[in-house]
Design a protein around this motif. Structure first.
Motif: not given
Length: 198
Positions: A149-155, A160-168, A83-88, A98-102
């Motif tokens: 839809v954007r897919v982000w590939d961790s390495n 990466f971590m997603v900040l989800p939309e807050q439900p109304e 968790g040293e280099e986190m991008v939200v 959405v995140i993945v590590c291919t």
């Protein structure tokens, strides 16, 4: 999701050791399973849920989180290996991340705990890049056609971590109450934040 690839040598070795320890009555596999469940679904994701709830209730914190995820997450005491280099990444009405590590299974342990089994499968790692909407549909998540839809590939360098939309319907709740609305999958992007079940 299930993978079709045979288990790796490492997984086979782990299973052999586990079987040997169980046969000698040195471990209780149900206790091991309970501990894994705790770290996979409760403790780790709870850290991330606190980060999300803080961002939902504090605009200044949210701005810091999106500008420098590592630093803002560390403000809440969640740091460490993986968790040293986190991008939200913020999910909005126009974009779903959405995140993945291919390459393997790089995952932000300090905020999400242990990676779920499906996250490490070859099926998820390859398919979510090629056909993200189809994969998300398998998680019962249908993204509208007009939403990107954007897919982000961790390495090895960046997680990466997603900040989800807050439900109304959750707006106006306290930070402590909001923690219960944040799911592990919503912070991966394979789910949404949702009202907690009773």
């Amino acid at each position: 999701m299930s993978g079709t690839a045979p288990p790796s040598d490492l997984m086979l070795r782990i299973k052999a050791i586990e079987t040997l320890l169980e046969e000698k009555n040195l471990i209780d596999t149900s206790a091991v399973d309970a501990m894994i469940e705790l770290y996979e679904n409760k403790l780790g994701p709870r850290n991330g849920a606190q980060v999300v709830a803080k961002a939902w209730t504090d605009e200044a914190y949210k701005a810091r989180l999106l500008e420098d995820g590592s630093k803002a997450i560390a403000e809440l005491g969640f740091t460490g290996v993986q968790g040293e280099e986190m991008v939200v990444l913020e999910n909005t009405s126009e974009v779903h991340n959405v995140i993945v590590c291919t390459l393997c299974s790089c995952y932000p342990w300090p905020v999400l705990g242990l990676p779920p089994t499906w996250y490490k499968t070859a099926a998820y790692r390859s398919r979510v890049v090629l056909e993200p909407r189809a994969v998300l549909k398998e998680f019962d998540l249908e993204i509208p056609a007009e939403k990107e839809v954007r897919v982000w590939d961790s390495n090895a360098e960046i997680r990466f971590m997603v900040l989800p939309e807050q439900p109304e319907e959750s707006k106006g709740l306290s930070e402590q109450e909001l923690v219960e609305w944040v799911t592990r999958n919503s912070m991966i992007g394979t789910g949404l934040a949702e009202k907690p079940s009773k």
